[in-house]
Write a protein that holds these residues in place. Structure first.
Motif, PDB file in Angstrom:
ATOM      1  N   SER A   3       0.833  -1.197   0.000  1.00  0.00           N
ATOM      2  CA  SER A   3       0.000   0.000   0.000  1.00  0.00           C
ATOM      3  C   SER A   3       0.872   1.254   0.000  1.00  0.00           C
ATOM      4  N   ILE A   4       0.494   2.231  -0.834  1.00  0.00           N
ATOM      5  CA  ILE A   4       1.247   3.495  -0.822  1.00  0.00           C
ATOM      6  C   ILE A   4       0.856   4.327   0.385  1.00  0.00           C
ATOM      7  N   ARG A   5      -0.133   3.845   1.147  1.00  0.00           N
ATOM      8  CA  ARG A   5      -0.556   4.559   2.352  1.00  0.00           C
ATOM      9  C   ARG A   5       0.021   3.949   3.632  1.00  0.00           C
ATOM     10  N   GLU A   6       0.912   2.971   3.462  1.00  0.00           N
ATOM     11  CA  GLU A   6       1.485   2.371   4.671  1.00  0.00           C
ATOM     12  C   GLU A   6       2.256   3.448   5.444  1.00  0.00           C
ATOM     13  N   ARG A   7       2.123   3.380   6.766  1.00  0.00           N
ATOM     14  CA  ARG A   7       2.749   4.390   7.612  1.00  0.00           C
ATOM     15  C   ARG A   7       3.715   3.754   8.592  1.00  0.00           C
ATOM     16  N   THR A   8       4.787   4.487   8.891  1.00  0.00           N
ATOM     17  CA  THR A   8       5.709   4.022   9.920  1.00  0.00           C
ATOM     18  C   THR A   8       6.011   5.149  10.882  1.00  0.00           C
ATOM     19  N   TYR A   9       6.270   4.756  12.129  1.00  0.00           N
ATOM     20  CA  TYR A   9       6.638   5.738  13.150  1.00  0.00           C
ATOM     21  C   TYR A   9       8.154   5.737  13.288  1.00  0.00           C
ATOM     22  N   ILE A  10       8.747   6.876  13.019  1.00  0.00           N
ATOM     23  CA  ILE A  10      10.200   7.043  13.128  1.00  0.00           C
ATOM     24  C   ILE A  10      10.456   8.054  14.246  1.00  0.00           C
ATOM     25  N   MET A  11      11.393   7.731  15.130  1.00  0.00           N
ATOM     26  CA  MET A  11      11.669   8.654  16.239  1.00  0.00           C
ATOM     27  C   MET A  11      13.177   8.861  16.358  1.00  0.00           C
ATOM     28  N   VAL A  12      13.584  10.119  16.193  1.00  0.00           N
ATOM     29  CA  VAL A  12      14.989  10.449  16.432  1.00  0.00           C
ATOM     30  C   VAL A  12      15.166  10.479  17.949  1.00  0.00           C
ATOM     31  N   LYS A  13      16.082   9.643  18.427  1.00  0.00           N
ATOM     32  CA  LYS A  13      16.279   9.506  19.874  1.00  0.00           C
ATOM     33  C   LYS A  13      17.098  10.690  20.414  1.00  0.00           C
ATOM     34  N   PRO A  14      17.183  10.830  21.744  1.00  0.00           N
ATOM     35  CA  PRO A  14      17.859  12.016  22.304  1.00  0.00           C
ATOM     36  C   PRO A  14      19.274  12.254  21.769  1.00  0.00           C
ATOM     37  N   ASP A  15      20.035  11.187  21.535  1.00  0.00           N
ATOM     38  CA  ASP A  15      21.401  11.399  21.018  1.00  0.00           C
ATOM     39  C   ASP A  15      21.373  11.937  19.587  1.00  0.00           C
ATOM     40  N   PHE A  34       9.404   8.985   0.682  1.00  0.00           N
ATOM     41  CA  PHE A  34       8.334   8.923   1.690  1.00  0.00           C
ATOM     42  C   PHE A  34       7.778  10.315   1.963  1.00  0.00           C
ATOM     43  N   LYS A  35       6.506  10.322   2.279  1.00  0.00           N
ATOM     44  CA  LYS A  35       5.799  11.583   2.542  1.00  0.00           C
ATOM     45  C   LYS A  35       5.763  11.814   4.045  1.00  0.00           C
ATOM     46  N   LEU A  36       6.250  12.977   4.461  1.00  0.00           N
ATOM     47  CA  LEU A  36       6.232  13.333   5.887  1.00  0.00           C
ATOM     48  C   LEU A  36       4.830  13.791   6.253  1.00  0.00           C
ATOM     49  N   ILE A  37       4.175  13.073   7.170  1.00  0.00           N
ATOM     50  CA  ILE A  37       2.794  13.458   7.486  1.00  0.00           C
ATOM     51  C   ILE A  37       2.605  13.903   8.931  1.00  0.00           C
ATOM     52  N   ALA A  38       3.648  13.765   9.765  1.00  0.00           N
ATOM     53  CA  ALA A  38       3.557  14.300  11.139  1.00  0.00           C
ATOM     54  C   ALA A  38       4.960  14.453  11.684  1.00  0.00           C
ATOM     55  N   LEU A  77       8.223  11.371  14.293  1.00  0.00           N
ATOM     56  CA  LEU A  77       7.903  11.531  12.864  1.00  0.00           C
ATOM     57  C   LEU A  77       6.994  10.417  12.369  1.00  0.00           C
ATOM     58  N   VAL A  78       6.123  10.733  11.425  1.00  0.00           N
ATOM     59  CA  VAL A  78       5.385   9.682  10.725  1.00  0.00           C
ATOM     60  C   VAL A  78       5.629   9.867   9.228  1.00  0.00           C
ATOM     61  N   PHE A  79       6.071   8.790   8.586  1.00  0.00           N
ATOM     62  CA  PHE A  79       6.245   8.798   7.132  1.00  0.00           C
ATOM     63  C   PHE A  79       5.271   7.816   6.510  1.00  0.00           C
ATOM     64  N   GLU A  80       4.809   8.187   5.320  1.00  0.00           N
ATOM     65  CA  GLU A  80       3.844   7.361   4.600  1.00  0.00           C
ATOM     66  C   GLU A  80       4.423   7.031   3.225  1.00  0.00           C
ATOM     67  N   GLY A  81       4.199   5.806   2.777  1.00  0.00           N
ATOM     68  CA  GLY A  81       4.637   5.431   1.430  1.00  0.00           C
ATOM     69  C   GLY A  81       4.726   3.924   1.284  1.00  0.00           C
ATOM     70  N   LEU A  82       5.072   3.505   0.096  1.00  0.00           N
ATOM     71  CA  LEU A  82       5.128   2.079  -0.251  1.00  0.00           C
ATOM     72  C   LEU A  82       6.084   1.321   0.667  1.00  0.00           C
ATOM     73  N   ASP A  83       5.553   0.316   1.350  1.00  0.00           N
ATOM     74  CA  ASP A  83       6.379  -0.560   2.203  1.00  0.00           C
ATOM     75  C   ASP A  83       7.166   0.237   3.257  1.00  0.00           C
ATOM     76  N   ALA A  84       6.517   1.269   3.816  1.00  0.00           N
ATOM     77  CA  ALA A  84       7.214   2.211   4.709  1.00  0.00           C
ATOM     78  C   ALA A  84       7.852   1.537   5.920  1.00  0.00           C
ATOM     79  N   VAL A  85       7.185   0.529   6.487  1.00  0.00           N
ATOM     80  CA  VAL A  85       7.698  -0.080   7.715  1.00  0.00           C
ATOM     81  C   VAL A  85       8.995  -0.844   7.429  1.00  0.00           C
TER      82      VAL A  85
END
Ligand code: RTP
Length: 151
Positions: A3-15, A34-38, A77-85
């Motif tokens: 799905s091109i709408r698949e979403r993944t949660y990416i988090m830049v850690k404190p370091d 990938f599309k940045l959606i949050a 961050l949330v990115f959306e796109g094909l096979d995002a996870v």
């Protein structure tokens, strides 16, 4: 089907935040397509980090992991796109940066498993849970030309 709408949660850690790598990480995901959606800087309470890493609560490194995650703000961050996870995990590299391939985020910018810069969801189901945990306010919806492409 992918799905091109698949979403993944990416988090830049404190370091990653402290080292000024937020822009680099966003840039890699955007350039890949990938599309940045949050996106937001956050200083989450301990309880939220314990919830995020709940499946690791019995591990010996858990207290150190929570302390590390509380050492400064994170960038959510949330990115959306094909096979995002799955693609997001490939872009991050192996959990232990010593085993991360060159060209991956951890392989290029980290050395220690306890300071590995960035988190990425490991399954679509966990991504949905993590997005709900980190963005309870919801996510802006918008369209790009990409959405009319055929895969
Ligand atoms: P993440 O959730 O942060 O994306 O990492 P991951 O899926 O690649 O790895 P996971 O096994 O879920 O571990 C979560 C985070 O815990 C820290 N860790 N420390 N000292 C250790 O042996 C150890 N093992 C894991 C890392 O920060 C890892 O990213």
């Amino acid at each position: 089907m992918a799905s091109i709408r698949e979403r993944t949660y990416i988090m830049v850690k404190p370091d990653g935040v402290q080292r000024g790598l937020v822009g680099e990480i966003i840039s890699r995901f955007e350039k890949r397509g990938f599309k940045l959606i949050a996106a937001k800087l956050a200083s989450p309470p301990k309880e939220q980090l314990e919830k995020h890493y709940a499946d690791l609560s019995s591990k010996p490194f858990f207290p150190g992991l929570i302390k590390y995650m509380l050492s400064g703000p994170v960038f959510a961050l949330v990115f959306e796109g094909l096979d995002a996870v799955k693609t997001g995990r490939v872009m991050l590299g192996a959990t232990n940066p010593l085993q991360s391939a060159a060209g991956t985020i951890r392989g290029d910018y980290a050395l220690a498993v306890g300071r590995n810069i960035c988190h990425g969801s490991d399954t679509v189901e966990n991504a949905e849970k993590e997005i709900a945990l980190w963005f309870p306010e919801g996510i802006v919806q918008y369209s790009l030309l990409q959405e009319s492409m055929i895969f």
